[in-house]
Design a protein around this motif. Structure first.
Motif, PDB file in Angstrom:
ATOM      1  N   GLN A  58       0.844  -1.208  -0.012  1.00  0.00           N
ATOM      2  CA  GLN A  58       0.197   0.038  -0.139  1.00  0.00           C
ATOM      3  C   GLN A  58       0.898   1.333   0.024  1.00  0.00           C
ATOM      4  O   GLN A  58       1.986   1.426   0.842  1.00  0.00           O
ATOM      5  CB  GLN A  58      -0.604  -0.037   1.417  1.00  0.00           C
ATOM      6  N   ARG A  59       0.715   2.080  -0.854  1.00  0.00           N
ATOM      7  CA  ARG A  59       1.255   3.304  -0.824  1.00  0.00           C
ATOM      8  C   ARG A  59       1.039   4.343   0.689  1.00  0.00           C
ATOM      9  O   ARG A  59       0.023   4.009   1.042  1.00  0.00           O
ATOM     10  CB  ARG A  59       0.821   4.422  -2.079  1.00  0.00           C
ATOM     11  N   ASN A  64       6.724   7.893  -3.461  1.00  0.00           N
ATOM     12  CA  ASN A  64       6.555   6.663  -3.741  1.00  0.00           C
ATOM     13  C   ASN A  64       7.039   5.449  -2.608  1.00  0.00           C
ATOM     14  O   ASN A  64       7.179   4.280  -3.010  1.00  0.00           O
ATOM     15  CB  ASN A  64       7.396   6.097  -4.971  1.00  0.00           C
ATOM     16  N   PHE A  66       6.180   2.916   0.159  1.00  0.00           N
ATOM     17  CA  PHE A  66       4.879   1.772   0.509  1.00  0.00           C
ATOM     18  C   PHE A  66       5.360   1.165   1.496  1.00  0.00           C
ATOM     19  O   PHE A  66       6.345   0.522   1.573  1.00  0.00           O
ATOM     20  CB  PHE A  66       4.731   1.203  -0.804  1.00  0.00           C
ATOM     21  N   HIS A 112       6.592  -3.913  -7.132  1.00  0.00           N
ATOM     22  CA  HIS A 112       5.615  -3.147  -6.340  1.00  0.00           C
ATOM     23  C   HIS A 112       6.168  -1.671  -6.501  1.00  0.00           C
ATOM     24  O   HIS A 112       5.481  -0.751  -6.957  1.00  0.00           O
ATOM     25  CB  HIS A 112       5.622  -3.544  -5.017  1.00  0.00           C
ATOM     26  N   TYR A 116       4.202   1.646  -8.437  1.00  0.00           N
ATOM     27  CA  TYR A 116       4.022   3.097  -7.908  1.00  0.00           C
ATOM     28  C   TYR A 116       4.585   4.015  -8.639  1.00  0.00           C
ATOM     29  O   TYR A 116       3.920   5.324  -8.641  1.00  0.00           O
ATOM     30  CB  TYR A 116       4.303   2.919  -6.604  1.00  0.00           C
ATOM     31  N   GLN A 117       5.825   3.860  -9.250  1.00  0.00           N
ATOM     32  CA  GLN A 117       6.547   4.859 -10.060  1.00  0.00           C
ATOM     33  C   GLN A 117       6.043   5.143 -11.311  1.00  0.00           C
ATOM     34  O   GLN A 117       5.886   6.164 -11.889  1.00  0.00           O
ATOM     35  CB  GLN A 117       7.915   4.554 -10.105  1.00  0.00           C
ATOM     36  N   ASN A 123      -2.391   2.873  -5.774  1.00  0.00           N
ATOM     37  CA  ASN A 123      -2.181   3.097  -4.405  1.00  0.00           C
ATOM     38  C   ASN A 123      -2.317   1.684  -3.531  1.00  0.00           C
ATOM     39  O   ASN A 123      -1.896   1.847  -2.506  1.00  0.00           O
ATOM     40  CB  ASN A 123      -3.355   3.843  -3.548  1.00  0.00           C
ATOM     41  N   PHE A 187      -3.754  -4.381  -9.291  1.00  0.00           N
ATOM     42  CA  PHE A 187      -3.416  -3.181  -8.671  1.00  0.00           C
ATOM     43  C   PHE A 187      -4.724  -2.119  -8.839  1.00  0.00           C
ATOM     44  O   PHE A 187      -5.754  -2.363  -9.593  1.00  0.00           O
ATOM     45  CB  PHE A 187      -2.376  -2.484  -9.015  1.00  0.00           C
TER      46      PHE A 187
END
Length: 213
Positions: A58-59, A64, A66, A112, A116-117, A123, A187
């Motif tokens: 989870q972010r 970025n 997490f 992961h 996110y990036q 999220n 995601f």
């Protein structure tokens, strides 16, 4: 012979200290429990030579960063804050992860971090192990990483970036890892969306498997 689960393949700069509180992991932990009950992650003697499988993240906080489940925590029925790690930096180009916590981050932290990036709208990520989805990936029209690309590596991070550039994986919110037995990644903008995408694909795979050939 299948590749051993849970092997960290990146350079890990890890500070072992308390970093997360119960409130920080309350949401991710609830969804992790659901995935455990569905058999999407966990640890069992009959699967993958009894190594833990699957992970969830989870972010968290700025940029970025997490939270991610710790490496080889699949056998823990009820996790606590100490069983998660906080990844503060993910640098695929340097094969480097910087993390803090009381347990090391999952061996899939590089994948992961890349996700996110790639999109600020992501999220929550679930890396599940689901034979039904994995086997039906082509029939379900899911994006797939190439079979020769190993999990948890810079090559896999680059492969995920390739999918984002050449397929419709972003709106689908789910893909399979052709070279990682039963590996499925879902995601979304929130936990509910990521889980919904995974469960929807699971239902579709079960339906196809039940249809007469």
């Amino acid at each position: 012979m299948t590749e051993q689960e849970g092997v960290i393949k990146f350079q890990l700069d890890f500070s072992q200290q308390a970093a997360l509180k119960a409130a920080d992991v309350a949401e991710i932990n609830s969804w992790r429990t659901i995935m455990l009950q569905l058999g999407m992650l966990g640890q069992t003697p009959s699967r993958y030579d009894n190594y833990g499988f699957g992970n969830i993240s989870q972010r968290f906080g700025a940029q970025n960063q997490f939270i991610i489940s710790g490496t080889q925590t699949g056998g823990i029925a009820q996790m606590c804050a100490a069983d998660y790690a906080l990844v503060s930096q993910c640098q695929p180009e340097q094969n480097r992860i910087v993390a803090v916590g009381e347990t090391k981050p999952s061996s899939e932290a590089m994948t992961h971090g890349q996700l996110y990036q790639l999109s600020a709208g992501i999220n929550f990520i679930i890396h599940a192990h689901c034979p039904q989805i994995w086997q039906q990936a082509g029939a379900l029209g899911l994006a797939q990483t190439r079979a020769e690309v190993p999990y948890g590596t810079v090559a896999m991070a680059a492969e995920v970036a390739r999918l984002f550039g050449t397929t419709n994986v972003l709106p689908q919110g789910i893909f399979t890892m052709a070279g990682h037995e039963d590996g499925v990644v879902a995601f979304g903008s929130c936990a509910e969306q990521a889980a919904q995408r995974l469960i929807r694909a699971y239902a579709a795979a079960l339906k196809r498997g039940a249809e007469p050939s």
